[in-house]
Design a protein around this motif. Structure first.
Motif, short mmCIF file in Angstrom:
data_model
loop_
_atom_site.label_atom_id
_atom_site.label_comp_id
_atom_site.label_asym_id
_atom_site.label_seq_id
_atom_site.Cartn_x
_atom_site.Cartn_y
_atom_site.Cartn_z
N ASP A 32 38.36 40.11 51.04
CA ASP A 32 36.98 40.07 50.52
C ASP A 32 36.89 39.14 49.32
N LEU A 33 37.88 39.21 48.43
CA LEU A 33 37.87 38.36 47.25
C LEU A 33 37.92 36.90 47.64
N ALA A 34 38.85 36.58 48.55
CA ALA A 34 38.99 35.19 48.95
C ALA A 34 37.74 34.68 49.65
N SER A 35 37.17 35.56 50.48
CA SER A 35 35.95 35.16 51.19
C SER A 35 34.80 34.94 50.23
N THR A 36 34.67 35.84 49.25
CA THR A 36 33.58 35.71 48.27
C THR A 36 33.70 34.43 47.47
N VAL A 37 34.90 34.18 46.95
CA VAL A 37 35.10 33.01 46.11
C VAL A 37 34.93 31.73 46.92
N ALA A 38 35.44 31.72 48.15
CA ALA A 38 35.34 30.51 48.97
C ALA A 38 33.91 30.17 49.33
N VAL A 119 39.97 47.59 35.07
CA VAL A 119 39.68 46.44 34.22
C VAL A 119 39.36 46.93 32.81
N GLN A 120 40.25 46.63 31.86
CA GLN A 120 40.08 47.08 30.48
C GLN A 120 39.94 45.93 29.52
N GLN A 121 40.53 44.81 29.87
CA GLN A 121 40.55 43.68 28.94
C GLN A 121 40.03 42.45 29.64
N TYR A 153 37.23 42.83 39.71
CA TYR A 153 37.92 41.56 39.86
C TYR A 153 37.05 40.55 40.61
N GLN A 154 36.26 41.06 41.53
CA GLN A 154 35.42 40.17 42.32
C GLN A 154 34.47 39.39 41.42
N ARG A 155 33.87 40.11 40.43
CA ARG A 155 32.97 39.42 39.51
C ARG A 155 33.73 38.40 38.67
N LYS A 156 34.93 38.78 38.22
CA LYS A 156 35.72 37.86 37.40
C LYS A 156 36.08 36.60 38.17
N LEU A 157 36.42 36.79 39.45
CA LEU A 157 36.75 35.62 40.28
C LEU A 157 35.52 34.74 40.50
#
Length: 683
Positions: A32-38, A119-121, A153-157
């Motif tokens: 999902d992450l790779a698909s979203t970013v791509a 996600v803390q930092q 992480y998805q938002r950060k990516l």
């Protein structure tokens, strides 16, 4: 070790602008992450910054600001160097050395997050923070706002992919400039310029070390570190920034120690006004805004126009003259008290342009006792509630104009007894005839065989009622309509009824002062003008209404009206005691039945004003028996005795310093030949 390798692979891949699956990222949906970013576009589409708009008086002084976010964008070279260094030092010390991502900071943050299981930092670079803020600014729906702020992480990516694009399109200085103009500095201040003005009343270019450190420290938690909420916590954060700058050798230990010892000085802090309610002229301001919300040049719908007004960085220059506004306000202050039960209002207009110079009233703006949010100077559609008051004999001016236009001279005599029976007498209208089955009006002043000038001087009702029967009601109603008069409550044309000349319709000080300004301008009617220009944030002129005038009645007719209404202000006239100086003045009193509202409308060649004192309660009651003005029971509830002094004091102050102009003398034909009075016939 697997986790560290996975993070390293991720960092390397993203730094290259790639989006590939990676192993060892526990609990992450890598596909999902790779698909979203791509799937993300390679260019970040940003919205124009929400910038506060300014409403200015005619002299350029500030009336108020309108905003959703208090922001004033500035160039990077308009921001003090120490402010730039403080922001970089605390948020991204390697900003000028790395690309879209600070690899060391990101790896450190990801390792911490992995060890904590969430996600803390952050470890975000300034570029990444700029991307996040831009996405939040761009979000229009709750779902878009959630995606822009959710801890994942998805938002950060997503942010990192956009950051890579931003770094390829903009220089570091450009990114820093945009970031400093976008970020929230707490207490409603967005962008470094607004923050400097808000907390210290200085420009961003003048920020010193302690001030810059304070502002830079706010960015991490604008609410938590807001000095207006927690001064101690704000100082601790400021001092942390100062120590960080010392560590980076941006400042010396001596500079850091001196700044840390200095207290946070907010003695010059000011809250930037937002909206008309916080302005010095709230009623005028709200009417201007209401007119702008009707202006299609600012947007297709009222909602779009309101948004543009508060975010477009507009500069709106109004026609309000602070000197004349002050003169009108001084009159209100001199003749009324805050606790008065009667309402007083005055509007001042410039003849020949329609420029609305001033608008005041006796009730302060607000929702408390003896306060109101209702503007008694204007019509129902903009003020809400009940628009205007019946205006009594001030309507006689339009019958007078109709008679002069028809060719009747000022010497025209009519036998005008103390009372007249008009029961079922026919009056012609624009659509036929009208009657009143039981109408027997009386005079409250002089009666007899009077000329037009004499009847106006004494405001003789029975004269003007008979004169309106001779002219018909269509002619004066048409003239009144051409001069901007209509029913302020129904927003429809004035009713053509038998008592038309005695003021049965509802009007406002703005409407009446502008109509009388037409006589002063020799028959040239101008639409009321409340603002003369609107510029956008790029100083581009937006299309706005300009001076709009037309010749509504012949100049000779207006000259005649001026002469007749001038007699009202001569000794013995109903406005005789309101004359002052050597000015050419003309005017008319107005008193409605049972004294529920009293008026004085008058003008010089270069300025016109209308004043009203009225019962604003429902149902209306008699002014004489119920209301106070200047803290005292109203002793003379007439147009000249109650509204007149308000008009006089306002006009004396408003005309001060203006050239002393003269009315044009009417033609001999219009004056007519002197005739002997006749004895009134017995009734």
């Amino acid at each position: 070790m697997i986790t560290f390798v996975g993070v390293s692979v991720l960092a390397g891949a993203l730094a290259a602008g790639l989006a590939i699956p990676f192993a060892g990222f526990a609990g992450s949906a890598t596909e999902d992450l790779a698909s979203t970013v791509a799937s993300l576009p390679k260019e970040l589409q940003t919205e124009p910054l929400a910038v506060r708009s300014r409403v200015l008086a005619a002299d350029g002084s500030l009336i108020t600001t309108l905003y959703e976010q208090n922001r004033v964008p500035v160039r990077l070279d308009q921001i003090s160097p120490i402010m730039r260094k403080a922001m970089i030092g605390i948020e991204d010390s390697r900003f000028y050395d790395h690309g879209a991502m600070d690899a060391k900071g990101t790896l450190r943050a990801m390792l911490r997050n992995q060890s904590e299981g969430e996600v803390q930092q952050g470890g975000s670079s300034i570029t990444q923070q700029y991307v996040k803020l831009s996405l939040v600014e761009k979000a229009k729906t709750d779902e878009e706002r959630h995606r822009a702020t959710v801890v994942s992480y998805q938002r950060k990516l997503t942010e990192l992919r956009y950051a890579i694009a931003v770094e390829s399109q903009l220089s570091k200085d450009q990114i820093l400039e945009r970031y400093l103009n976008l970020v929230n500095f707490g207490d409603g201040a967005y962008g470094v310029q607004a923050a400097a003005q808000h907390y210290f009343r200085i420009s961003a270019k003048d920020l010193n070390l302690p001030q810059a450190a304070l502002l830079a420290g706010l960015v991490k938690n604008p609410t938590g570190y807001d000095p207006t909420n927690n001064l101690q916590r704000s100082k601790e954060r400021r001092d942390l920034v100062l120590r960080r700058l010392q560590e980076l050798s941006v400042i010396t230990p001596a500079q850091a120690n001196a700044a840390i010892k200095s207290p946070i000085d907010l003695s010059r802090m000011r809250k930037v006004p937002n909206g008309c309610a916080s302005s010095k002229y709230p009623f005028y301001c709200e009417y201007v805004v209401a007119k702008l919300l009707d202006n299609p040049a600012l947007g297709r719908t009222a909602k779009e126009r309101e948004h543009y007004l508060k975010t477009g960085g507009l500069t709106i220059r109004t026609t309000l003259d602070p000197r004349i506004q002050a003169a009108a306000q001084a009159s209100i202050n001199a003749h009324t008290k805050r606790t008065d039960t009667a309402i007083a209002a005055i509007t001042v207009v410039e003849p020949g342009t329609g420029v609305v110079k001033a608008m005041v009233q006796s009730r302060r703006y607000g929702n408390g006792r003896y306060e109101t949010a209702y503007n008694y100077n204007v019509e129902k559609s903009y003020a809400g509630g009940y628009g205007g008051f019946q205006n009594g004999s001030t309507m006689k001016a339009f019958v007078l104009a109709a008679a002069l236009q028809r060719g009747l001279p000022m010497s025209h005599r009519i036998n005008s007894p103390q009372q007249i029976d008009l029961s079922n007498k026919p009056f012609r209208t624009c659509k036929g005839w009208t009657r009143d089955p039981d109408y027997k009006p009386k005079n409250s002043t002089r009666s007899g065989d009077l000329t037009m000038v004499e009847a106006a001087r004494y405001s003789t009702n029975t004269y003007f009622l008979q004169l309106s029967q001779q002219t018909g009601l269509c002619a004066p109603a048409t003239i009144a309509g051409k001069l901007g008069m209509y029913n302020a409550q129904s927003l429809k044309p004035l009713d053509q009824v038998v008592s038309f000349t005695l003021g049965v319709g509802y009007t406002t000080p703005l409407m009446l002062s502008n109509a009388y300004a037409t006589f002063a301008a020799r028959g040239k009617y101008c639409k009321p003008l409340l603002f003369v220009s609107v510029h956008d944030n790029s100083r581009r002129l937006i299309e706005t209404p300009k001076v709009s005038c037309e010749q509504a009645i012949p100049p000779a007719v207006a000259d005649g009206v001026n002469r007749v209404l001038g007699a009202v202000m001569e000794p013995g006239g109903t406005g005789g005691r309101l004359n002052f100086g050597r000015y050419d003045l003309a005017g008319k009193t107005g008193t409605i039945q049972e004294n529920k509202a009293v008026w004085y409308a008058g003008y010089a060649p270069n300025l016109a004003a209308a004043a009203v004192v009225a019962d604003a309660s429902l149902p209306y009651t008699n002014l004489m028996y119920r209301h106070t003005l200047d803290g005292k029971d109203i002793s003379d509830p007439t147009g000249s005795g109650t509204a007149g002094p308000l008009w006089q004091t306002a006009m004396m102050g408003a005309l001060k310093g203006l050239p002393m102009e003269r009315f044009v003398a009417p033609s001999p034909t219009m004056v007519g030949k002197p005739t002997k009075p006749k004895e009134p016939k017995p009734q």
